[in-house]
Design a protein around this motif. Structure first.
Motif, short mmCIF file in Angstrom:
data_model
loop_
_atom_site.label_atom_id
_atom_site.label_comp_id
_atom_site.label_asym_id
_atom_site.label_seq_id
_atom_site.Cartn_x
_atom_site.Cartn_y
_atom_site.Cartn_z
N MET A 175 0.63 -1.17 0.03
CA MET A 175 0.05 -0.03 -0.14
C MET A 175 0.83 1.15 0.33
SD MET A 175 -2.82 -1.43 2.78
CE MET A 175 -4.31 -0.32 2.50
N GLU A 176 1.96 1.34 0.71
CA GLU A 176 2.89 2.26 0.72
C GLU A 176 3.33 2.55 -0.75
OE1 GLU A 176 4.72 4.21 3.38
OE2 GLU A 176 2.73 3.82 4.08
N LYS A 177 3.79 1.45 -1.24
CA LYS A 177 4.47 1.47 -2.63
C LYS A 177 3.25 2.21 -3.49
CE LYS A 177 7.17 -1.90 -3.37
NZ LYS A 177 7.51 -3.53 -3.96
N ALA A 178 2.08 1.51 -3.51
CA ALA A 178 1.06 2.04 -4.23
C ALA A 178 0.51 3.62 -4.02
CB ALA A 178 -0.27 1.28 -4.13
N GLY A 182 1.31 4.82 -7.40
CA GLY A 182 0.05 4.92 -7.76
C GLY A 182 -0.39 3.43 -8.15
N PHE A 183 0.33 2.45 -7.91
CA PHE A 183 0.14 1.08 -8.47
C PHE A 183 0.96 0.23 -7.67
CE2 PHE A 183 0.97 -2.14 -11.34
CZ PHE A 183 -0.16 -3.14 -11.05
N ALA A 184 0.50 -0.82 -7.19
CA ALA A 184 1.55 -1.82 -6.66
C ALA A 184 0.75 -3.16 -6.36
CB ALA A 184 2.26 -1.45 -5.21
N LEU A 185 1.61 -4.21 -6.82
CA LEU A 185 1.32 -5.71 -6.16
C LEU A 185 1.93 -6.24 -4.73
CD1 LEU A 185 1.98 -8.16 -9.16
CD2 LEU A 185 0.03 -7.31 -8.29
N SER A 186 1.26 -6.62 -4.10
CA SER A 186 1.53 -7.37 -2.74
C SER A 186 2.48 -8.49 -2.89
CB SER A 186 0.48 -7.58 -1.72
OG SER A 186 0.10 -8.62 -2.06
N GLY A 187 3.32 -8.71 -1.87
CA GLY A 187 3.85 -10.19 -1.88
C GLY A 187 2.77 -11.28 -1.63
N LYS A 188 3.41 -12.36 -1.23
CA LYS A 188 2.41 -13.31 -1.04
C LYS A 188 1.68 -13.21 0.45
CE LYS A 188 2.62 -18.55 -0.41
NZ LYS A 188 3.58 -19.45 -0.38
N VAL A 189 0.62 -13.34 0.32
CA VAL A 189 -0.21 -13.41 1.49
C VAL A 189 -1.27 -14.47 1.51
CG1 VAL A 189 -0.02 -10.96 1.88
CG2 VAL A 189 -2.05 -11.92 0.55
N THR A 190 -1.69 -14.89 2.63
CA THR A 190 -3.16 -15.59 2.86
C THR A 190 -4.14 -14.53 3.03
OG1 THR A 190 -1.72 -17.30 3.88
CG2 THR A 190 -4.33 -17.25 4.10
N LEU A 191 -5.09 -14.60 2.13
CA LEU A 191 -6.16 -13.74 2.18
C LEU A 191 -7.20 -13.73 3.20
CD1 LEU A 191 -7.33 -13.74 -1.73
CD2 LEU A 191 -5.82 -12.25 -0.64
N VAL A 192 -7.65 -12.84 3.73
CA VAL A 192 -8.73 -12.95 4.94
C VAL A 192 -9.80 -13.83 4.34
CG1 VAL A 192 -7.99 -11.07 6.24
CG2 VAL A 192 -9.54 -10.56 4.35
N GLN A 193 -10.13 -13.85 3.31
CA GLN A 193 -11.27 -14.64 2.59
C GLN A 193 -10.96 -15.97 2.77
OE1 GLN A 193 -9.72 -11.96 1.38
NE2 GLN A 193 -11.31 -10.85 -0.09
N LEU A 204 -2.26 -9.29 -3.46
CA LEU A 204 -3.24 -8.13 -3.63
C LEU A 204 -2.66 -7.05 -4.65
CD1 LEU A 204 -3.35 -8.57 -0.15
CD2 LEU A 204 -5.53 -7.96 -1.06
N MET A 205 -3.60 -6.55 -5.27
CA MET A 205 -3.04 -5.54 -6.34
C MET A 205 -3.76 -3.91 -5.71
SD MET A 205 -3.82 -5.40 -10.56
CE MET A 205 -2.76 -6.67 -10.80
N TYR A 206 -2.79 -2.92 -5.78
CA TYR A 206 -3.76 -1.95 -5.23
C TYR A 206 -3.28 -0.59 -6.18
CZ TYR A 206 -3.50 -3.97 -0.77
OH TYR A 206 -3.62 -4.97 0.46
N VAL A 207 -4.31 0.07 -6.41
CA VAL A 207 -4.32 1.30 -7.05
C VAL A 207 -4.68 2.47 -6.10
CG1 VAL A 207 -5.00 2.66 -9.14
CG2 VAL A 207 -4.79 0.43 -9.37
N GLY A 208 -3.75 3.42 -6.08
CA GLY A 208 -4.11 4.63 -5.17
C GLY A 208 -5.21 5.37 -5.76
N HIS A 292 7.02 -4.84 -8.41
CA HIS A 292 7.15 -6.11 -7.70
C HIS A 292 7.60 -7.38 -8.78
CE1 HIS A 292 6.52 -8.22 -4.32
NE2 HIS A 292 6.16 -9.49 -4.92
N THR A 293 8.48 -8.22 -8.33
CA THR A 293 8.98 -9.13 -9.05
C THR A 293 8.56 -10.56 -8.69
OG1 THR A 293 11.18 -8.04 -9.00
CG2 THR A 293 11.26 -10.34 -9.96
N TRP A 294 8.00 -11.40 -9.83
CA TRP A 294 7.74 -12.57 -9.80
C TRP A 294 8.97 -13.43 -10.54
CZ3 TRP A 294 1.83 -13.13 -11.21
CH2 TRP A 294 0.99 -12.75 -9.99
N THR A 295 9.17 -14.59 -10.08
CA THR A 295 9.91 -15.68 -10.65
C THR A 295 9.28 -16.51 -11.37
OG1 THR A 295 12.00 -15.01 -9.23
CG2 THR A 295 12.06 -16.98 -10.71
N LEU A 296 9.26 -16.72 -12.71
CA LEU A 296 8.58 -17.88 -13.14
C LEU A 296 9.54 -19.14 -13.82
CD1 LEU A 296 6.42 -15.57 -15.67
CD2 LEU A 296 5.91 -16.35 -13.52
#
Ligand code: ADP
Length: 727
Positions: A175-178, A182-193, A204-208, A292-296
């Motif tokens: 969120m800080e980054k976003a 203006g835009f950011a992806l989060s690292g790996k999380v377990t969603l509250v859902q 998560l993907m955030y847009v400010g 954010h970086t993903w390794t594929l």
């Protein structure tokens, strides 16, 4: 089989060429196979790379699409800050998410709530229908970003309502980054859902959302004007299932790691067929999105590998291998056949050369031979003939070849020759010796030539040929005739000469005999008168005169003895000796009586151990011989020694050998050959004698067909012997 044996000088070699062909074709096969497989590998690598690019692009596209969606939502919220949950729900339903954004799990808004504003927010939320809205986890003193809208409002998303995402570090950082970018992806999380049911990794993907909808220029302004975040929670498995649904099927295996580290705790997604295995190709890619970086991690699946091209490589290799060996077999067979052909040709050439050399040799021998060499067939037709024949028979070679051999024979021999050959061919019997026979030949000029001929026969492929080696022996015949004549002359001359000699000899002997005989009369007168002088004038003669007269008598006696001996010798040489059986015993008895005085005087003993045998001899001569031998044995003895004589006979085949052995002074070996010669005397001074005795012995014995000899050593006595034929 014989031809198979390696010929001398041709060690059978393994041909190299076929192996060279094999090596080259194998090399070629390997090269082609290698080239094909590396070409295939490149092609396959490109296919794989393309597949990974497609995958990357699909992920990228999809995330970009969601980003755009979120940016749209952010714009809307910035434009209408008083938006209610119903407005948001209406906006969301217009998006037709299930149709266009199949991976989207949720779409929401987290509103910035500064310290102290939380109660008002709760109030407002409850007012607009979220009756049990609360902000959690509770933290009234700090700024929070609780979720105020979330669509679709299903049971999972309802769990997120009021959740202050800012309170959780991973989300906080994103969120800080976003807020800044203006835009950011989060690292790996377990969603509250998430519940315990089918939990998935999430992000998560955030847009400010900034006041008035304008993206402020500075960090400070952005911080100031930020009113919240439009955001989307993603369940990774659901997201990627959405991305690769339908026509965008995932062709390779895929693992997606959050960040740069490949480790299980960072794993966001793993495609269903990504079983851990050693894959043909593997590729690691990075995906940068929203800071954010993903390794594929891409890998080939067995299915993908099966679809790659390599079948024709095996086929090419197998057929190359087969072709190589076929080629080897063919060239080996050809090389062997060629080698065999060359060998047999060389053998043939050698045989031909040897044959030529031997023919050459034979020709040379025939041409240079001094003898004529003529070959005829079984009909006596001349086949070959050499130069020497020209010389011997006077014809030219051309005149003879093809003619009948009989033209080289005198008329009288021809029928005999023809009959002889016919008989030999019919019966194999030879009428004349083939090794060398003298026959007459006929010269061109009609004269006969003496020839010496040897024959040989040769059978070749059913034909019989005869070869004659013919030598002209005219010269030899002449020489033989000359020798015969010479011999005849010689014999005549010898006969004449012998007759002359005999005549002379006879005359000489008669002469000697008469001289000797006539000498005795005056000698006897001299001896008689000297004797008378001594006796009748004994008183008048002084000692010297007596001595002189004694010497005259002695000399006259010696002279008489000498003449006597000479007469005996001459007689023995000349006289006709009639031989008859004689008793040696009887002869010895007479001699003993004859020598009795001498024996007695010398006190000699004569031993005759056995009776002496009878021999064929002339009695007077045998007596003379034995008398002489016995006298010598009595005479040639040292003064101090009493003579001892042994006489015995031994068998000597056809003869008797009679030994007369004494114990006298002996004879040194160097005189061995001399003592039987006339007038030979070894001990002249001390012992009286004439030197004729042994000469008479030898002559007498020889005339009676016997032999004589002796054995002796100085001072050890002598052993004289004579042999005479047995009676
Ligand atoms: P001679 O009249 O001297 O006896 P012979 O012809 O009988 O002549 O012998 C020749 C010589 O051979 C003798 O002078 C003697 O020297 C030697 N001789 C012959 N008989 C004997 C013997 N029994 N022992 C030794 N010497 C011998």
């Amino acid at each position: 089989m014989k031809d198979e044996a390696p010929t001398e000088g041709f060690p059978r070699q393994v041909p190299l060429f076929p192996f060279l062909v094999l090596a080259l074709s194998l090399l070629f096969t390997c090269l082609v196979t290698y080239y094909l497989s590396s070409a295939n590998r490149v092609k396959n690598a490109v296919r794989f790379a393309n597949a990974t690019l497609v995958t990357d692009a699909a992920i990228n596209d999809s995330l970009n699409t969601y980003t755009a969606l979120l940016r749209g939502g952010a714009g809307l919220l910035a434009a209408s800050p008083s938006m209610t949950k119903d407005d948001f729900e209406a906006y969301f339903s217009r998006l037709r998410v299930s149709e266009f954004y199949p991976g989207l799990f949720g779409f929401g808004f987290a509103k910035r709530t500064r310290p102290g504003e939380q109660a008002a927010l709760k109030e407002e939320m409850r007012r607009t229908g979220r009756t049990n809205f609360t902000i959690w986890p509770e933290s009234s003193n700090e700024e929070s970003f609780p979720v105020v809208f979330i669509e679709p409002m299903n049971w999972r998303n309802q769990r997120a309502l009021g959740y202050d995402m800012y309170s959780e570090p991973v989300r906080h950082e994103a969120m800080e980054k976003a807020a800044r970018r203006g835009f950011a992806l989060s690292g790996k999380v377990t969603l509250v859902q998430e519940t315990d049911e089918n939990p998935q990794a999430g992000f998560l993907m955030y847009v400010g959302v900034y006041a008035k909808g304008i993206f402020p220029e500075t960090d400070a302004e952005r911080k100031e004007k930020l009113i919240g975040f439009v955001y989307s929670p993603f369940r990774a498995d659901d997201l990627f299932a959405g991305i690769f649904a339908g026509s965008r099927k995932l062709l390779t295996s895929l693992e997606v790691y959050d960040g740069n580290t490949i480790a299980p705790e960072h794993l966001l997604f793993r495609s269903s067929h990504a079983i851990p295995r050693k894959s043909l190709f593997k590729l690691n890619d990075k995906l940068y999105l929203g800071g954010h970086t993903w390794t594929l991690v891409h890998r080939t699946t067995p299915e993908f590998e099966r679809s790659l091209e390599h079948a024709n490589v095996y086929w090419v290799f197998a057929s190359g291998l087969a072709l190589s060996f076929i080629l080897f077999g063919v060239t080996f067979f050809l090389a062997k056949a060629r080698q065999r052909a060359e060998e047999s040709e060389q053998r043939l050439r050698q045989k031909r050369e040897r044959l030529q050399a031997s023919e050459e040799l034979h020709r040379t021998i025939a041409e240079t031979a001094a003898d004529a060499i003529i070959t005829i067939d079984s009909h006596s037709k001349i086949i070959t003939i050499n130069r020497a024949a020209e010389r011997i028979f006077g014809y030219k070679i051309e005149e003879l070849v093809g003619q009948n051999l009989t033209m080289l024979m005198p008329e009288r021999m021809r029928s005999q020759h023809e009959a002889g050959i016919a008989r030999y061919i019919a019966t194999g019997k030879k009428g004349i010796p083939w090794g060398g026979v003298e026959l007459p030949g006929l010269h061109k000029d009609g004269r006969e030539i003496p020839l010496e001929i040897s024959f040989g026969e040769m059978r070749k492929s059913g034909n019989r040929t005869f070869t004659g080696i013919i030598r002209d022996i005219t010269e030899r015949k002449k020489a033989e005739e000359q020798i015969r004549n010479l011999n005849r002359d010689l014999e005549n001359r010898v006969r004449e000469r012998t007759a002359e000699l005999l005549e002379a000899n006879n005359q000489m002997e008669t002469f000697v005999y008469s001289i000797a005989h006539d000498l005795r009369a005056p000698l006897r007168a001299m001896r008689g008168f000297a004797q008378a002088l001594r006796e009748d004038y004994a008183m008048q003669l002084d000692d010297q005169a007596r001595d002189y007269s004694a010497r005259i008598i002695a000399s006259a006696k010696f002279m008489d003895d000498l003449i006597n001996d000479l007469l005996s010798f001459s007689r023995i040489t000349r006289a006709e000796l009639t031989l008859s059986p004689i008793s040696l015993d009887a002869v010895l008895l007479q001699i003993r009586q004859q020598l009795a005085d001498d024996i007695a005087e010398k006190e000699a003993t004569i031993d005759v151990p056995a009776k002496l045998p009878d021999v064929i001899a002339h009695e007077a001569t045998v007596r003379q011989v034995m008398t002489n031998l016995l006298s010598n044995s009595l005479k040639f003895v040292s003064k101090s020694v009493r003579p001892h004589i042994v006489i015995r006979a031994e068998d000597a085949g056809a003869n008797w050998r009679v030994w007369v052995e004494d114990n006298g002074i002996g004879i040194s070996p160097e005189y061995r050959d001399r003592i039987f010669g006339i007038f030979e005397r070894l001990h002249g001074g001390a012992y009286a004698g004439t030197g004729i005795g042994l000469a008479i012995v030898r002559k007498g014995i020889e005339r009676m067909n016997g032999q004589v000899g002796f054995e002796s050593e100085l001072d050890k006595g002598s052993r004289f012997w004579f042999e005479l034929p047995k009676a």
